[in-house]
Design a protein around this motif. Sequence first.
Motif, mmCIF file in Angstrom:
data_model
loop_
_atom_site.group_PDB
_atom_site.id
_atom_site.type_symbol
_atom_site.label_atom_id
_atom_site.label_comp_id
_atom_site.label_asym_id
_atom_site.label_seq_id
_atom_site.Cartn_x
_atom_site.Cartn_y
_atom_site.Cartn_z
ATOM 1 N N ASN A 95 11.881 -49.544 -60.727
ATOM 2 C CA ASN A 95 12.380 -50.900 -59.819
ATOM 3 C C ASN A 95 13.100 -50.413 -58.693
ATOM 4 O O ASN A 95 12.817 -51.384 -57.634
ATOM 5 C CB ASN A 95 13.103 -51.558 -60.914
ATOM 6 N N PHE A 148 10.825 -49.577 -56.084
ATOM 7 C CA PHE A 148 10.124 -50.477 -55.650
ATOM 8 C C PHE A 148 11.025 -51.414 -54.467
ATOM 9 O O PHE A 148 10.362 -51.660 -53.311
ATOM 10 C CB PHE A 148 9.707 -51.316 -56.572
ATOM 11 N N TYR A 149 12.022 -51.516 -54.813
ATOM 12 C CA TYR A 149 12.953 -52.529 -53.893
ATOM 13 C C TYR A 149 13.314 -51.601 -52.550
ATOM 14 O O TYR A 149 13.484 -52.148 -51.576
ATOM 15 C CB TYR A 149 14.040 -52.698 -54.673
ATOM 16 N N SER A 156 10.167 -51.386 -50.511
ATOM 17 C CA SER A 156 9.683 -52.836 -50.036
ATOM 18 C C SER A 156 10.513 -52.973 -48.713
ATOM 19 O O SER A 156 10.245 -53.879 -47.962
ATOM 20 C CB SER A 156 9.857 -53.683 -51.182
ATOM 21 N N LEU A 157 11.757 -52.702 -49.052
ATOM 22 C CA LEU A 157 12.717 -53.096 -47.957
ATOM 23 C C LEU A 157 12.483 -52.358 -46.845
ATOM 24 O O LEU A 157 12.459 -52.869 -45.537
ATOM 25 C CB LEU A 157 14.279 -52.550 -48.488
ATOM 26 N N LEU A 200 9.723 -51.015 -45.638
ATOM 27 C CA LEU A 200 8.293 -51.865 -45.354
ATOM 28 C C LEU A 200 8.435 -52.882 -44.541
ATOM 29 O O LEU A 200 8.114 -53.003 -43.294
ATOM 30 C CB LEU A 200 7.376 -52.008 -46.519
ATOM 31 N N LEU A 201 9.488 -53.818 -45.221
ATOM 32 C CA LEU A 201 9.571 -55.199 -44.120
ATOM 33 C C LEU A 201 10.288 -55.106 -43.018
ATOM 34 O O LEU A 201 10.134 -55.485 -41.873
ATOM 35 C CB LEU A 201 10.339 -56.023 -45.185
ATOM 36 N N ASN A 261 5.020 -46.501 -46.306
ATOM 37 C CA ASN A 261 5.665 -47.340 -47.541
ATOM 38 C C ASN A 261 4.674 -47.917 -48.392
ATOM 39 O O ASN A 261 5.026 -48.257 -49.507
ATOM 40 C CB ASN A 261 6.788 -47.995 -46.820
ATOM 41 N N ALA A 262 3.798 -48.648 -47.726
ATOM 42 C CA ALA A 262 2.672 -49.663 -48.353
ATOM 43 C C ALA A 262 1.915 -48.583 -49.361
ATOM 44 O O ALA A 262 1.699 -48.892 -50.344
ATOM 45 C CB ALA A 262 1.848 -50.124 -47.519
ATOM 46 N N LEU A 276 3.904 -47.976 -52.331
ATOM 47 C CA LEU A 276 3.906 -49.276 -53.186
ATOM 48 C C LEU A 276 2.789 -49.134 -54.387
ATOM 49 O O LEU A 276 2.725 -49.592 -55.176
ATOM 50 C CB LEU A 276 4.089 -50.466 -52.434
#
Length: 211
Positions: free
Chosen positions: A4, A7-8, A11-12, A14-15, A40-41, A44
């Motif tokens: 988890n 993942f976060y 994801s951060l 990536l954004l 990063n994608a 994920l």
Amino acid sequence: MIVNLAFYLFSLILLASAVMVVTARNPVHAVLFLILAFVNAAVLFLLAGAEFLAFILAIVYVGAVAVLFLFVVMMLDVDFAALKEGFQRYAPVGALVALVLFGELCLVVSGWTVLAGAPAARLHPTPDNISNTAALGSLIYTSYLPLFQLSAMVLLVAMIGAIVLTHRERKRSLHQKLSVQHARTPEQTLVMVHAELGAGAAMPPKEKETL
């Protein structure tokens, strides 16, 4: 817990990299942030268990598309200042298009429903202990083999068309016609000069020939 957090974290990143792609003023920096977003994608996808999609994203997009964009941006002498001169004229149209897209996204999000247990869903191997990559390969090369070959032919035709459209015949200064070279006789190429022993011979100037 570690999955988890990973993942976060990815994801951060990536954004943030996606935002930097559209906000970076330097196009080279934008392409580099695009590569970071792709990486990063791919991570994920690995966390979700879709290793095939992760490898495809890393090999095709990072290894080919993004690097191609980077070389094109760096090698072409593009005047980006001239391209941005007419930005103010098209700003209202761009704002209208952005407003329409934002409304569509709001409609999609408002009707979004999350299935119970969806956050814990993962892509697992099939009951026959076959990995995702093996299952996809078996499906593509059996049921969808004609479509796969057809898509390969379309890409081949597109590649040949691009080469034909961009190819230009270049005539260099040393360009020769083989038929003229083969038709030459010794009288046209040799000059016999009588030189006495111990004395130099002045070579007569040769006439220029168009080969």
